[in-house]
Design a protein around this motif. Structure first.
Motif, PDB file in Angstrom:
ATOM      1  N   ASP A  58       0.841  -1.201   0.000  1.00 38.67           N
ATOM      2  CA  ASP A  58       0.000   0.000   0.000  1.00 38.67           C
ATOM      3  C   ASP A  58       0.879   1.255   0.000  1.00 38.67           C
ATOM      4  O   ASP A  58       0.693   2.176  -0.804  1.00 38.67           O
ATOM      5  N   PHE A  62       1.250   3.961  -3.004  1.00 42.49           N
ATOM      6  CA  PHE A  62       0.920   5.348  -2.693  1.00 42.49           C
ATOM      7  C   PHE A  62       2.071   6.272  -3.077  1.00 42.49           C
ATOM      8  O   PHE A  62       1.877   7.295  -3.729  1.00 42.49           O
ATOM      9  N   LEU A  66       1.796   9.049  -6.093  1.00 43.74           N
ATOM     10  CA  LEU A  66       1.587  10.395  -5.552  1.00 43.74           C
ATOM     11  C   LEU A  66       1.934  11.480  -6.563  1.00 43.74           C
ATOM     12  O   LEU A  66       1.199  12.452  -6.715  1.00 43.74           O
ATOM     13  N   ILE A  71      -3.009  13.110  -4.227  1.00 45.92           N
ATOM     14  CA  ILE A  71      -3.305  12.290  -3.052  1.00 45.92           C
ATOM     15  C   ILE A  71      -4.492  11.363  -3.272  1.00 45.92           C
ATOM     16  O   ILE A  71      -4.434  10.175  -2.935  1.00 45.92           O
ATOM     17  N   GLN A  75      -4.066   7.428  -3.104  1.00 42.97           N
ATOM     18  CA  GLN A  75      -4.721   6.697  -2.007  1.00 42.97           C
ATOM     19  C   GLN A  75      -5.653   5.620  -2.549  1.00 42.97           C
ATOM     20  O   GLN A  75      -5.678   4.504  -2.040  1.00 42.97           O
ATOM     21  N   ARG A  79      -4.871   1.757  -1.761  1.00 48.71           N
ATOM     22  CA  ARG A  79      -5.838   0.966  -0.988  1.00 48.71           C
ATOM     23  C   ARG A  79      -6.364  -0.215  -1.796  1.00 48.71           C
ATOM     24  O   ARG A  79      -6.593  -1.295  -1.259  1.00 48.71           O
ATOM     25  N   TYR A 120     -13.243   0.599   7.292  1.00 45.98           N
ATOM     26  CA  TYR A 120     -12.831   1.945   6.894  1.00 45.98           C
ATOM     27  C   TYR A 120     -13.778   2.997   7.492  1.00 45.98           C
ATOM     28  O   TYR A 120     -13.342   3.969   8.097  1.00 45.98           O
TER      29      TYR A 120
END
Length: 172
Positions: A58, A62, A66, A71, A75, A79, A120
């Motif tokens: 993860d 990420f 990025l 973001i 993300q 995820r 979550y």
């Protein structure tokens, strides 16, 4: 002539089944045929190890994404890939749910995704309450919430998502 015996292991490939082969071929103690330790006591450790690998994946995704899309994109990608790695790791390595029929995989995938979404949402809400409403320390709040998520997720996966399904005639 070999006598048939019921295997008493935690290995999902052999537990609860009759074994009628030579004694030298039978898995010994808490080891499966490949020599992996399969005690139920090692399952929480395997769960944490698998989760750690998924978290590292993860983080890597990420970091890589990025710069590409910001973001939100990073993300989402992180995820998604992390959840896929977690699903495979938990299914194969942690709970040894070696059933690969499409119907079973689809059911497990849907339940895993639902658990992920539930975790979550509830963890986010818990963090908001603890940090914003109760003015708790951010790090303490995050640690407590994550410990709760890990315990709940492990229990649900073990008992519901990746539990060993008895088949007709498996105990005969």
């Amino acid at each position: 002539m070999d006598r048939c015996i019921g295997l008493e292991t935690e290995d999902d490939k052999t537990a609860g089944r009759l074994y009628c082969g030579a004694a030298t071929d039978r898995p010994k103690g808490n080891m499966d045929r490949e020599g992996f330790f399969v005690s139920s006591a090692s399952r929480p450790f395997r769960y944490l190890l698998s989760g750690g690998v998924a978290w590292l994946v993860d983080l890597a995704v990420f970091t890589l994404c990025l710069g590409v899309g910001g973001i939100a994109v990073a993300q989402f990608a992180a995820r998604t890939v992390g959840a896929l790695v977690a699903f495979i790791g938990h299914k194969v390595f942690v709970f040894r749910a070696h059933e690969y029929r499409p119907r079973i995989i689809a059911r497990q995938s849907v339940y895993f995704a639902a658990l992920w979404l539930f975790s979550y949402v509830t963890s986010t809400l818990a963090l908001i309450v603890l940090i914003d409403r109760l003015d708790w320390n951010v790090v303490v709040s995050k640690l407590l919430v994550e410990i709760g998520v890990v315990l709940v997720n492990y229990t649900v996966m073990k008992s519901f998502i990746f539990h060993r399904v008895e088949t007709k005639g498996s105990g005969e």
